[in-house]
Motif scaffolding. Structure first.
Motif, mmCIF file in Angstrom:
data_model
loop_
_atom_site.group_PDB
_atom_site.id
_atom_site.type_symbol
_atom_site.label_atom_id
_atom_site.label_comp_id
_atom_site.label_asym_id
_atom_site.label_seq_id
_atom_site.Cartn_x
_atom_site.Cartn_y
_atom_site.Cartn_z
ATOM 1 N N ARG A 27 0.831 -1.214 0.000
ATOM 2 C CA ARG A 27 0.000 0.000 0.000
ATOM 3 C C ARG A 27 0.860 1.256 0.000
ATOM 4 N N LYS A 28 1.922 1.244 0.812
ATOM 5 C CA LYS A 28 2.813 2.402 0.880
ATOM 6 C C LYS A 28 3.564 2.608 -0.436
ATOM 7 N N ILE A 29 3.996 1.512 -1.037
ATOM 8 C CA ILE A 29 4.707 1.616 -2.321
ATOM 9 C C ILE A 29 3.799 2.210 -3.381
ATOM 10 N N LEU A 30 2.551 1.732 -3.448
ATOM 11 C CA LEU A 30 1.594 2.258 -4.425
ATOM 12 C C LEU A 30 1.297 3.729 -4.145
ATOM 13 N N LEU A 31 1.173 4.089 -2.857
ATOM 14 C CA LEU A 31 0.891 5.465 -2.469
ATOM 15 C C LEU A 31 1.961 6.413 -2.992
ATOM 16 N N PHE A 32 3.209 6.103 -2.693
ATOM 17 C CA PHE A 32 4.288 6.996 -3.112
ATOM 18 C C PHE A 32 4.507 6.961 -4.623
ATOM 19 N N THR A 33 4.136 5.860 -5.253
ATOM 20 C CA THR A 33 4.266 5.758 -6.712
ATOM 21 C C THR A 33 3.312 6.712 -7.421
ATOM 22 N N VAL A 34 2.037 6.707 -7.011
ATOM 23 C CA VAL A 34 1.060 7.568 -7.695
ATOM 24 C C VAL A 34 1.295 9.042 -7.356
ATOM 25 N N ILE A 35 1.805 9.338 -6.157
ATOM 26 C CA ILE A 35 2.152 10.724 -5.823
ATOM 27 C C ILE A 35 3.314 11.190 -6.692
ATOM 28 N N ALA A 36 4.307 10.295 -6.904
ATOM 29 C CA ALA A 36 5.437 10.625 -7.779
ATOM 30 C C ALA A 36 4.959 10.889 -9.204
ATOM 31 N N ALA A 37 3.962 10.119 -9.658
ATOM 32 C CA ALA A 37 3.413 10.320 -11.001
ATOM 33 C C ALA A 37 2.735 11.682 -11.111
ATOM 34 N N ALA A 38 1.942 12.041 -10.094
ATOM 35 C CA ALA A 38 1.277 13.348 -10.100
ATOM 36 C C ALA A 38 2.300 14.478 -10.076
ATOM 37 N N MET A 39 3.354 14.310 -9.265
ATOM 38 C CA MET A 39 4.391 15.334 -9.185
ATOM 39 C C MET A 39 5.099 15.499 -10.533
ATOM 40 N N MET A 40 5.356 14.376 -11.200
ATOM 41 C CA MET A 40 6.001 14.412 -12.516
ATOM 42 C C MET A 40 5.154 15.209 -13.513
ATOM 43 N N GLU A 41 3.846 14.980 -13.478
ATOM 44 C CA GLU A 41 2.949 15.699 -14.395
ATOM 45 C C GLU A 41 2.961 17.192 -14.118
ATOM 46 N N LEU A 42 2.941 17.561 -12.840
ATOM 47 C CA LEU A 42 2.912 18.977 -12.470
ATOM 48 C C LEU A 42 4.236 19.664 -12.739
ATOM 49 N N ILE A 43 5.344 18.950 -12.568
ATOM 50 C CA ILE A 43 6.655 19.518 -12.899
ATOM 51 C C ILE A 43 6.693 19.889 -14.374
ATOM 52 N N ASP A 44 6.106 19.037 -15.224
ATOM 53 C CA ASP A 44 6.169 19.284 -16.663
ATOM 54 C C ASP A 44 5.330 20.468 -17.111
ATOM 55 N N ILE A 45 4.438 20.948 -16.255
ATOM 56 C CA ILE A 45 3.675 22.151 -16.597
ATOM 57 C C ILE A 45 4.598 23.355 -16.683
ATOM 58 N N SER A 46 5.560 23.441 -15.745
ATOM 59 C CA SER A 46 6.380 24.645 -15.643
ATOM 60 C C SER A 46 7.850 24.446 -15.984
ATOM 61 N N ILE A 47 8.302 23.197 -16.162
ATOM 62 C CA ILE A 47 9.732 22.956 -16.371
ATOM 63 C C ILE A 47 10.243 23.545 -17.680
ATOM 64 N N VAL A 48 9.348 23.658 -18.669
ATOM 65 C CA VAL A 48 9.754 24.134 -19.989
ATOM 66 C C VAL A 48 9.937 25.664 -20.017
ATOM 67 N N ASN A 49 9.283 26.365 -19.077
ATOM 68 C CA ASN A 49 9.263 27.825 -19.127
ATOM 69 C C ASN A 49 10.643 28.454 -19.279
ATOM 70 N N VAL A 50 11.612 27.970 -18.483
ATOM 71 C CA VAL A 50 12.934 28.599 -18.480
ATOM 72 C C VAL A 50 13.799 28.115 -19.639
ATOM 73 N N ALA A 51 13.320 27.122 -20.399
ATOM 74 C CA ALA A 51 14.122 26.574 -21.501
ATOM 75 C C ALA A 51 13.667 27.092 -22.864
ATOM 76 N N LEU A 52 12.674 27.979 -22.888
ATOM 77 C CA LEU A 52 12.109 28.416 -24.166
ATOM 78 C C LEU A 52 13.148 29.027 -25.096
ATOM 79 N N SER A 53 14.025 29.883 -24.550
ATOM 80 C CA SER A 53 15.021 30.546 -25.407
ATOM 81 C C SER A 53 16.001 29.521 -25.988
ATOM 82 N N HIS A 54 16.369 28.489 -25.194
ATOM 83 C CA HIS A 54 17.270 27.446 -25.689
ATOM 84 C C HIS A 54 16.588 26.622 -26.784
#
Length: 512
Positions: free
Chosen positions: A3-30
């Motif tokens: 249960r704990k492994i699944l819990l942290f796995t799906v939270i990591a997935a959600a975090m990955m999705e949210l990181i990708d919302i803003s991670i590109v912002n600072v790389a636009l010029s590159h």
């Protein structure tokens, strides 16, 4: 343990999705330089992902029920991972935009379905802890996105901001394949609501495009922004009407009859404004005006992010012990207001501590708000309706971020012009301080060997650059105050809340 492994796995997935919302912002010029595209065209890399997210998030409950949650979730993770790889392989800007859109379609499930899984893993009396744990991903993702993106582009190359998702995605897929099952209670599904899907896709994609591109295109001075605004208005109104009358809607809007969810959705919209606008403003301020590097900017955000994690856990414990959620929401929003006021007072002499300390108030404030709001959103819903309520709540956060960024960008441009005019109005031949400053700059350049005329031109340009910086500082201060005022302005909606008369004190809103 599983249960704990699944819990942290799906939270990591959600975090990955949210990181990708803003991670590109600072790389636009590159990305722009590498792919030979204009910065305006490159900004569609952000817009396309946001449009796909907002289309798919409210549909996740329907898709989970229709396809099976396990199949849909694992398929979405695989799609997100595959298209992350394809984004890194893109050789043209519109190829990258198309892959980003598909990545966003896969990423929608990583947020709402993850939240539903987290809530399912905890009994009803421990939902506050579930909210806190999921809140870690919700809060940390957008906060570290720009910092992580800046570090990667500074020391590696922009494709690695996408390749970073591959090992995480493979790990999440493998664990979910082994551990994730179907929910005990599933909503009923009938025939597919094709008209609802079409109206949702047209309405929210048009609205998201207007919000993302409006400021760049000078809003209603551009014809396609006008057309998209009209299309968004008609499509969304027709979508609401249709979904409330069809037997098996693609998005069950009837769950909004719960005042708990309705008020939580409004406040989540505002928290989205705060999360995304502050993450946008602060790195830009630090790097463009104070000349911080991306890695130095990341260190500014780190203390607040770390304390926010503690704040999420503590706020869950406080709710468990009977502390009023209303008190926590008000406290959190006031702390964010204090952060906004502190940031509005910064100047060009500001140091790292002048920024990192207010960011601690931001982090703790948003953390205190996140747990009671996440719990409130689903507190009065039937188990079968929790996925839909979570999806709508998450969509409101994303829309709040887009709305906030659109408003703040426009406000920055407007206030910058106002402050520039005010400053320039005082730089006249009648102002002895302005004359003295200009003469000093002219003598400085003359001493460097420039001719009198060239030295005077250089002095004028230097004075203009100072005006630009000062007007930008003042406009950023105004923007911080604006988002602080928006936070405080919604506090009166909490008067609609009342305490439950039995059991431990918690927010319950009358549904009658």
């Amino acid at each position: 343990m599983k249960r704990k492994i699944l819990l942290f796995t799906v939270i990591a997935a959600a975090m990955m999705e949210l990181i990708d919302i803003s991670i590109v912002n600072v790389a636009l010029s590159h990305i722009s330089g590498n792919l030979g595209a204009t910065l305006e065209d490159t900004s569609w890399v952000i817009t396309s992902y946001a449009i796909a997210n907002v289309i798919i998030i409210p549909m996740t409950s329907f898709l989970s029920a229709k396809l099976g949650r396990r199949n849909y979730y694992i398929g979405s993770v695989i799609a997100f991972t595959f298209f992350s790889f394809m984004c890194g392989q893109a050789t043209g800007i519109w190829e990258l935009v198309a892959f980003r859109f598909m990545q966003g379609m896969g990423g929608g499930a990583l947020l709402s379905v993850s939240q539903a899984i987290v809530f399912e893993l905890f009994p009803k009396e421990k939902q506050n802890i579930a909210s806190a744990l999921f809140g870690v991903g919700v809060f940390i993702g957008p906060t570290i996105g720009p910092t992580l993106g800046g570090y990667i582009t500074e020391y590696y190359s922009w494709p690695w901001i996408f390749y970073l998702n591959i090992p995480v995605g493979i790990t999440v897929s493998a664990i979910c394949f082994a551990l994730l099952g179907e929910p005990k209670i599933k909503p009923l599904t009938g025939k597919i609501d094709w008209l609802g899907i079409f109206l949702l896709a047209v309405g929210v994609s048009a609205l998201q495009t207007v919000l993302e591109r409006g400021e760049t295109e000078d809003w209603f001075q551009t014809n396609y922004i006008i057309y998209l605004t009209v299309i968004a208005g008609f499509a969304i109104l027709l979508f609401i009407w249709w979904e409330l009358r069809v037997e098996y809607p693609v998005v069950n809007l009837r769950v909004l009859k719960s005042k708990n969810l309705s008020i939580a959705a409004l406040l989540t919209f505002i928290s989205g404004v705060g999360i995304f606008t502050s993450v946008f403003l602060t790195p830009v301020y630090a790097q463009r005006l104070l000349n911080f590097t991306p890695s130095q900017t990341g260190l500014l955000l780190l203390p607040g992010a770390c304390l926010a994690i503690g704040g999420l856990i503590i706020s869950a414990r406080l709710l468990q012990r009977g502390v009023s959620p209303l008190f926590m929401i008000v406290t959190g929003m006031c702390l964010f207001g204090f952060f906004s006021w502190q940031m509005s007072r910064l100047n060009l002499q500001a140091g790292a501590l002048d920024i990192s300390i207010p960011l601690i108030f931001r982090g703790v404030g948003l953390a205190i708000v996140t747990v009671p709001l996440t719990t409130l959103a689903v507190s009065s819903l039937q188990p079968k309706d929790i996925p839909q309520g979570a999806a709508l709540n998450n969509m409101m956060r994303q829309l709040g971020g887009s709305f906030g960024l659109a408003v703040v960008n426009t406000y920055l441009t407007t206030r910058n012009a106002v402050h520039r005019s005010d400053i320039v109005a005082h730089i006249t031949a009648e102002n002895p301080l302005a004359v003295q400053r200009l003469a000093g700059y002219t003598r400085f350049f003359a001493a460097k060997g420039f001719t009198p005329l060239a030295a005077h031109d250089k002095a004028i340009k230097l004075l203009d650059s100072i005006v630009v910086k000062q007007s930008t500082v003042l406009s950023f201060g105004d923007a911080y105050l604006l988002i602080g005022c928006i936070f405080l302005a919604v506090l009166p909606t909490l008067v609609l809340a009342r305490r439950k008369k039995t059991g431990r004190p918690q927010v319950m809103l009358s549904d009658h």
